[in-house]
Design an enzyme around this catalytic site. Structure first.
Site, PDB file in Angstrom:
ATOM      1  CG  ASP A  64      -0.375  -0.306   2.487  1.00  0.00           C
ATOM      2  OD1 ASP A  64       1.081  -0.226   2.447  1.00  0.00           O
ATOM      3  OD2 ASP A  64      -0.978  -0.641   3.606  1.00  0.00           O
ATOM      4  CG  ASN A 108      -8.990  -0.723  12.017  1.00  0.00           C
ATOM      5  OD1 ASN A 108      -8.271  -1.629  11.348  1.00  0.00           O
ATOM      6  ND2 ASN A 108      -9.415   0.333  11.299  1.00  0.00           N
ATOM      7  CD  GLU A 159      -8.742   1.555   7.646  1.00  0.00           C
ATOM      8  OE1 GLU A 159      -8.822   0.640   8.526  1.00  0.00           O
ATOM      9  OE2 GLU A 159      -7.713   2.464   7.781  1.00  0.00           O
ATOM     10  CG  HIS A 204      -5.799  -1.728   8.864  1.00  0.00           C
ATOM     11  ND1 HIS A 204      -5.914  -0.943  10.197  1.00  0.00           N
ATOM     12  CD2 HIS A 204      -4.373  -1.607   8.675  1.00  0.00           C
ATOM     13  CE1 HIS A 204      -4.821  -0.468   9.963  1.00  0.00           C
ATOM     14  NE2 HIS A 204      -3.865  -0.948   9.288  1.00  0.00           N
TER      15      HIS A 204
HETATM   16  C1  GLP Z   1      -0.474   0.170   8.571  1.00  0.00           C
HETATM   17  C2  GLP Z   1      -0.180  -0.473   7.436  1.00  0.00           C
HETATM   18  C3  GLP Z   1      -0.450  -2.160   7.679  1.00  0.00           C
HETATM   19  C4  GLP Z   1      -0.040  -2.685   9.015  1.00  0.00           C
HETATM   20  C5  GLP Z   1      -0.628  -1.858   9.876  1.00  0.00           C
HETATM   21  C6  GLP Z   1      -0.334  -2.333  11.252  1.00  0.00           C
HETATM   22  O1  GLP Z   1      -1.261   1.149   8.521  1.00  0.00           O
HETATM   23  N1  GLP Z   1      -0.907  -0.098   6.288  1.00  0.00           N
HETATM   24  O2  GLP Z   1       0.214  -2.617   6.562  1.00  0.00           O
HETATM   25  O3  GLP Z   1      -0.039  -3.873   9.057  1.00  0.00           O
HETATM   26  O4  GLP Z   1      -0.737  -0.583   9.786  1.00  0.00           O
HETATM   27  O5  GLP Z   1       1.112  -1.753  11.912  1.00  0.00           O
HETATM   28  P1  GLP Z   1       2.024  -2.036  13.053  1.00  0.00           P
HETATM   29  O6  GLP Z   1       2.670  -3.298  12.726  1.00  0.00           O
HETATM   30  O7  GLP Z   1       2.742  -1.075  13.075  1.00  0.00           O
HETATM   31  O8  GLP Z   1       1.016  -1.944  14.322  1.00  0.00           O
END
Ligand code: GLP
Length: 252
Positions: free
Chosen positions: A63, A132, A139, A134
């Site tokens: 992304d 959440n 989302e 995602h």
């Molecule tokens: C971000 C990314 C995701 C990631 C998520 C969790 O927004 N777009 O790919 O898995 O948040 O991030 P973290 O591993 O820092 O908790």
């Protein structure tokens, strides 16, 4: 589904990197799906310590934010360049990130989806999970068969990611994300999760209803999923057979 439970975040990196290294050894021109966020960082650190020829690898990121200026340090293009391309010594021409600066981001999203297919599809897709539920930037409410597209970020996601920006106002409101259907086409999914704050959402994703309300629940639809969780994140996974690994990490 295989679930490996390890003591801490560095150990998640060691185990997940071992899985990726095995794929690269057996298929030097593999296509890896790479993720941003904090969870995959120990994976890239541990993978860099493997003695591997990664010159033939191709990677696709999950992304990107829409609208950040080119070279913005928190654009995922820059994060991937620092944390993946440079750390692993990859050929930058073989590392793809959605074009969040495109004049027409919708077209850029469609082209990105096509590029993954034309490359032959992703062999292993690394994933984290948001609070959440995602995955990538899909989302809650995302269609289970969604393709790479422009999405609006949830407030909770923007708040979580504000730690990387000067203020919440600086966090973009839109993104390009691989869709859930796109992610499900990868031949293997490798999710890395750490921290007690992810325990509930991880259990919901792996054993709750498969629903757009918890995008991570699509893992239940995939035939080859490996989850590497630290003990804190794994506390609600009683329903699963887990393999607990003692892992020697550089810091241990
Ligand atoms: C971000 C990314 C995701 C990631 C998520 C969790 O927004 N777009 O790919 O898995 O948040 O991030 P973290 O591993 O820092 O908790």
């Amino acid at each position: 589904m295989e679930i490996y439970v390890v003591p801490d975040a560095p150990a998640t990196g060691v185990v997940a990197a071992g899985i990726l290294a095995a794929v690269v050894r057996s298929k030097p021109n593999a296509i890896l799906g790479v993720a941003t966020g904090s969870s995959p960082i120990p994976v890239y650190e541990a993978l860099a310590a493997h003695d591997l020829d990664m010159s033939q690898l191709r990677t696709f990121a999950l992304d990107e934010y829409v609208g950040l200026p080119a070279g913005h340090p928190q654009s995922y293009a820059e994060v991937v360049r620092r944390e993946v391309t440079e750390r692993l010594g990859l050929d930058p021409a073989r590392v793809a990130v959605p074009d969040g600066g495109a004049g027409d981001p919708h077209e850029a999203a469609v082209n990105y989806d096509s590029a993954i297919r034309e490359a032959g599809g992703i062999d292993v897709q690394l994933l984290g999970i948001g609070h959440n539920g995602h995955i990538a930037f899909n989302e809650p409410g995302s269609e289970l068969d969604s393709r790479t597209r422009v999405e609006v970020l949830a407030d909770r996601t923007r708040q979580a990611n504000a730690r990387y920006f000067r203020s919440l106002d600086d966090v973009p409101t839109r993104c390009i994300t691989q869709g859930l259907g796109t992610i499900l086409e990868a031949r293997q999914l490798l999710m890395v999760v750490r921290g007690a704050d992810k325990a509930e959402v991880l259990a919901a994703a792996l054993s709750g209803p498969v629903s757009p309300e918890c995008p991570g629940s699509v893992l239940q639809l995939h035939p080859h999923v490996t989850v590497v969780a630290d003990q804190a994140a794994a506390t609600h996974l009683d329903a699963f057979r887990q393999v607990t690994l003692q892992v020697a990490t550089p810091s241990a």
